[in-house]
Design an enzyme around this catalytic site. Sequence first.
Site, PDB file in Angstrom:
ATOM      1  N   GLU A 262     -16.866  53.724  34.836  1.00  0.00           N
ATOM      2  CA  GLU A 262     -16.075  52.890  33.932  1.00  0.00           C
ATOM      3  C   GLU A 262     -16.595  51.458  33.967  1.00  0.00           C
ATOM      4  OE1 GLU A 262     -11.895  53.222  34.725  1.00  0.00           O
ATOM      5  OE2 GLU A 262     -11.834  55.375  34.359  1.00  0.00           O
TER       6      GLU A 262
ATOM      7  N   ILE B  80       3.485  60.483  41.356  1.00  0.00           N
ATOM      8  CA  ILE B  80       3.296  60.646  39.915  1.00  0.00           C
ATOM      9  C   ILE B  80       3.390  62.114  39.524  1.00  0.00           C
ATOM     10  CG2 ILE B  80       1.665  60.353  38.018  1.00  0.00           C
ATOM     11  CD1 ILE B  80       0.647  57.837  39.438  1.00  0.00           C
TER      12      ILE B  80
ATOM     13  N   ASP C  93      -0.989  71.404  46.310  1.00  0.00           N
ATOM     14  CA  ASP C  93      -0.982  70.159  47.069  1.00  0.00           C
ATOM     15  C   ASP C  93      -0.792  70.522  48.539  1.00  0.00           C
ATOM     16  OD1 ASP C  93      -0.403  67.757  48.396  1.00  0.00           O
ATOM     17  OD2 ASP C  93       0.527  66.880  46.614  1.00  0.00           O
TER      18      ASP C  93
ATOM     19  N   HIS D 234      -8.487  54.208  30.169  1.00  0.00           N
ATOM     20  CA  HIS D 234      -7.752  53.923  31.411  1.00  0.00           C
ATOM     21  C   HIS D 234      -6.437  53.182  31.099  1.00  0.00           C
ATOM     22  CE1 HIS D 234      -8.568  53.591  35.985  1.00  0.00           C
ATOM     23  NE2 HIS D 234      -7.271  53.682  35.765  1.00  0.00           N
ATOM     24  N   LEU D 235      -5.619  53.830  30.284  1.00  0.00           N
ATOM     25  CA  LEU D 235      -4.357  53.230  29.840  1.00  0.00           C
ATOM     26  C   LEU D 235      -3.151  53.694  30.650  1.00  0.00           C
ATOM     27  CD1 LEU D 235      -4.729  53.502  25.948  1.00  0.00           C
ATOM     28  CD2 LEU D 235      -5.277  51.558  27.420  1.00  0.00           C
ATOM     29  N   GLY D 236      -3.387  54.501  31.690  1.00  0.00           N
ATOM     30  CA  GLY D 236      -2.261  55.083  32.416  1.00  0.00           C
ATOM     31  C   GLY D 236      -1.215  54.087  32.847  1.00  0.00           C
ATOM     32  N   ALA D 237      -1.648  52.923  33.292  1.00  0.00           N
ATOM     33  CA  ALA D 237      -0.706  51.905  33.773  1.00  0.00           C
ATOM     34  C   ALA D 237      -0.471  50.811  32.750  1.00  0.00           C
ATOM     35  CB  ALA D 237      -1.232  51.292  35.063  1.00  0.00           C
TER      36      ALA D 237
ATOM     37  N   ASP E  15      -8.141  59.999  30.665  1.00  0.00           N
ATOM     38  CA  ASP E  15      -7.855  58.559  30.651  1.00  0.00           C
ATOM     39  C   ASP E  15      -8.769  57.830  31.625  1.00  0.00           C
ATOM     40  OD1 ASP E  15      -6.296  56.229  29.876  1.00  0.00           O
ATOM     41  OD2 ASP E  15      -5.396  56.327  31.877  1.00  0.00           O
TER      42      ASP E  15
END
Length: 526
Positions: free
Chosen positions: A261, A152, A171, A279-282, A256
């Site tokens: 949650e 991502i 990273d 939590h709308l990422g997907a 998000d």
Amino acid sequence: MTVRVLISDQMDPRAAAIFRERGIEVDEKPGLTPDELKAIIGDYDGLAIRSATKVTTAILEAATRLKVIGRAGIGVDNVDIPAATARGVVVMNTPFGNSITTAEHAIALMFALARQLPEADASTQAGKWEKNRFMGVELTGKTLGLIGAGNIGSIVATRAIGLKMKVAAFDPFLTPERAIELGIEKVELDELLRRADFITLHTPLTDQTRNILSKANLAKTKKGVRIVNCARGGLIDEDALKAALESGQVAGAALDVFETEPATASPLFGTPGFVSTPHLGASTSEAQVNVAIQVAEQMSDFLLLGGVTNAINMPSLTAEEAPRLKPYMALAEKLGKLIGQVLGEDIRSVSVEVEGAAAQLNPKPITGAVLAGLMGTYSQTVNMVNAPVLAKERGLDVREVRHDREGDYHTLVAVEAGTSDGVRRIAGTLFGNKAPRLVELFGVEIEADLAGMMIYIVNKDMPGFIGKLGTALGEAGINIATFNLGRRAALGEAVALVSVDGEVPAGVVKTLCALDGVRDVVPLRF
């Protein structure tokens, strides 16, 4: 037995359709309580979930038949991975099905922060016309700091470069070559915090990444930074973020995901400069379909063909590879069982070597099969998933060696075990590319099928021994099925692998040990 799968979360109907098309019986029961799931999970071979179902140790203990858990999505923090691994259950996710959707959501939140879109919308719809109140910033020319540059994160990077942003990434797993390929700069975390105008997070939640944006690290950021998190809750200290927003250290933050949650309450709610989504990422129609299709296909391939794709706790093995590797894995498991039963607790290290045709294949499943056979000596609930963990717990040093050389056999799998007496080696091949056959046993050439009940005997090579051995077994009522012999030299050490019809009682083992010239007797089970 019919293969059965339970879908315990809301999922696109195509998932159930794929299972049924592949001949798998599927039940769709979203919304089960933990007690309800625990009561029925023992009837299923597979469990397909999203984020709502929590697969705890208690659930796994009741899942006596379970072989695979498939997560339609990326995050698997709702699954107790160590407990699943210990029970030999494969855990899969679908890391690519919603990657673009999540990356696009992160970009959307960057725009929302840059131009204060939520506040401007609320103000305008309230009948105000506060044109001078909402002074935004451009993305062009700004530096985006990625924390995590995996699947991502790399998509976000390419989109940001398209917006003429400069991209730096922290990273530990990002190689210099990959950074050049993406057109981004690899930096350490402190440098990223110091330079970034925008920060987006794209990393799983682990002990190393929890609160990676802590109070101390937020204080290191460039004043006026804007932060976006569409990855996992818990990556940011939410109390510290609120304080940073209020002080102006952070100009804006968009989350998000939250540490708890559903996030029906949060210290961040109502804080100026804060934007949130549930939590709308997907949450796009394309992503929901994609992850549902992928999880059903992956689970079906595993349950029906042995293919392993996107597993968290096991090496990948494609559905195309599985049929080719199946006879090698059968051979490897038998070799592991043999060396484990003969050498037992004395094994300190294991080296799995492949040559010939075997060297052209994926070695991970072969090594896993050796360990499954070996660790089966100590536990009755071992498979390729938990065998490496058990081996590590016992302190075994495991190595893989691939030889390009051509030997006496067109394909060969060898297992070397380090013991207190040195290295002991056995090897096997495939006859007709499908029939496992032992060809070497501790330096002695010997051909034998490894199946059923057998007796391993080491003795001094002398006239009349085979007759005495046959007589002893006959008097004990044990029938010999096959007799396989090998020796180092005439009148030297000899080895016998005797296949018998039935169990070999301890009393018979004692009788055989008492025969003249016998040095070792071990009953074997395959």
